[in-house]
Scaffold this motif. Structure first.
Motif, PDB file in Angstrom:
ATOM      1  N   LYS A   7     -15.222 -17.567  88.764  1.00 28.14           N
ATOM      2  CA  LYS A   7     -15.910 -17.792  90.030  1.00 28.14           C
ATOM      3  C   LYS A   7     -16.179 -19.270  90.230  1.00 28.14           C
ATOM      4  N   SER A   8     -16.173 -19.672  91.470  1.00 22.81           N
ATOM      5  CA  SER A   8     -16.504 -21.041  91.813  1.00 22.81           C
ATOM      6  C   SER A   8     -17.940 -21.348  91.393  1.00 22.81           C
ATOM      7  N   THR A   9     -18.164 -22.540  90.887  1.00 20.57           N
ATOM      8  CA  THR A   9     -19.525 -22.945  90.524  1.00 20.57           C
ATOM      9  C   THR A   9     -20.368 -23.173  91.768  1.00 20.57           C
ATOM     10  N   ARG A  10     -19.744 -23.243  92.924  1.00 22.33           N
ATOM     11  CA  ARG A  10     -20.450 -23.416  94.201  1.00 22.33           C
ATOM     12  C   ARG A  10     -20.816 -22.085  94.851  1.00 22.33           C
ATOM     13  N   SER A  11     -20.448 -20.990  94.236  1.00 20.71           N
ATOM     14  CA  SER A  11     -20.735 -19.674  94.805  1.00 20.71           C
ATOM     15  C   SER A  11     -22.231 -19.405  94.783  1.00 20.71           C
ATOM     16  N   GLY A  12     -22.718 -18.847  95.853  1.00 23.94           N
ATOM     17  CA  GLY A  12     -24.129 -18.518  95.944  1.00 23.94           C
ATOM     18  C   GLY A  12     -24.405 -17.122  95.408  1.00 23.94           C
ATOM     19  N   SER A  13     -25.625 -16.698  95.537  1.00 26.01           N
ATOM     20  CA  SER A  13     -26.012 -15.376  95.051  1.00 26.01           C
ATOM     21  C   SER A  13     -25.838 -14.298  96.115  1.00 26.01           C
ATOM     22  N   ASN A  14     -25.251 -14.656  97.266  1.00 25.46           N
ATOM     23  CA  ASN A  14     -25.076 -13.699  98.357  1.00 25.46           C
ATOM     24  C   ASN A  14     -23.790 -12.888  98.245  1.00 25.46           C
ATOM     25  N   GLY A  15     -23.018 -13.082  97.191  1.00 24.75           N
ATOM     26  CA  GLY A  15     -21.788 -12.320  96.989  1.00 24.75           C
ATOM     27  C   GLY A  15     -20.566 -12.913  97.666  1.00 24.75           C
ATOM     28  N   ALA A  16     -20.740 -14.021  98.383  1.00 28.23           N
ATOM     29  CA  ALA A  16     -19.619 -14.678  99.054  1.00 28.23           C
ATOM     30  C   ALA A  16     -18.963 -15.654  98.079  1.00 28.23           C
ATOM     31  N   CYS A  17     -18.175 -15.112  97.167  1.00 24.74           N
ATOM     32  CA  CYS A  17     -17.620 -15.909  96.083  1.00 24.74           C
ATOM     33  C   CYS A  17     -16.107 -16.021  96.177  1.00 24.74           C
ATOM     34  N   VAL A  18     -15.621 -17.119  95.670  1.00 20.00           N
ATOM     35  CA  VAL A  18     -14.191 -17.351  95.531  1.00 20.00           C
ATOM     36  C   VAL A  18     -13.900 -17.380  94.041  1.00 20.00           C
ATOM     37  N   GLU A  19     -12.804 -16.743  93.638  1.00 15.14           N
ATOM     38  CA  GLU A  19     -12.377 -16.754  92.240  1.00 15.14           C
ATOM     39  C   GLU A  19     -10.995 -17.397  92.161  1.00 15.14           C
ATOM     40  N   ALA A  20     -10.745 -18.060  91.041  1.00 13.02           N
ATOM     41  CA  ALA A  20      -9.460 -18.716  90.842  1.00 13.02           C
ATOM     42  C   ALA A  20      -8.976 -18.484  89.421  1.00 13.02           C
ATOM     43  N   ARG A  21      -7.664 -18.579  89.252  1.00 15.23           N
ATOM     44  CA  ARG A  21      -7.074 -18.526  87.918  1.00 15.23           C
ATOM     45  C   ARG A  21      -5.756 -19.283  87.937  1.00 15.23           C
ATOM     46  N   CYS A  22      -5.355 -19.737  86.754  1.00 18.53           N
ATOM     47  CA  CYS A  22      -4.064 -20.410  86.584  1.00 18.53           C
ATOM     48  C   CYS A  22      -3.088 -19.418  85.966  1.00 18.53           C
ATOM     49  N   VAL A  23      -1.923 -19.284  86.598  1.00 19.09           N
ATOM     50  CA  VAL A  23      -0.888 -18.365  86.126  1.00 19.09           C
ATOM     51  C   VAL A  23       0.474 -19.016  86.339  1.00 19.09           C
TER      52      VAL A  23
END
Length: 56
Positions: A7-23
């Motif tokens: 999860k992004s370290t900028r994600s809030g606690s409202n559930g509006a999160c972005v996730e990333a991965r390297c593949v």
């Protein structure tokens, strides 16, 4: 290779999160609320250009 979603370290606690991965020398991005939904995939050069643009 790091295929773990993070999860992004900028994600809030409202559930509006972005996730990333390297593949496979690419970066994938998804909405954490819809893990089975669409995934955006960027090659390394495109991802670097995107980050440079954000920093401006």
């Amino acid at each position: 290779m790091d295929s773990q979603w993070r999860k992004s370290t900028r994600s809030g606690s409202n559930g509006a999160c972005v996730e990333a991965r390297c593949v496979d020398q690419a970066v994938e991005i998804r909405d954490s609320k819809n893990a089975a939904g669409p995934v955006l995939r960027f090659d390394g050069q495109s991802w670097s250009a995107f980050l440079r643009t954000l920093k401006r």
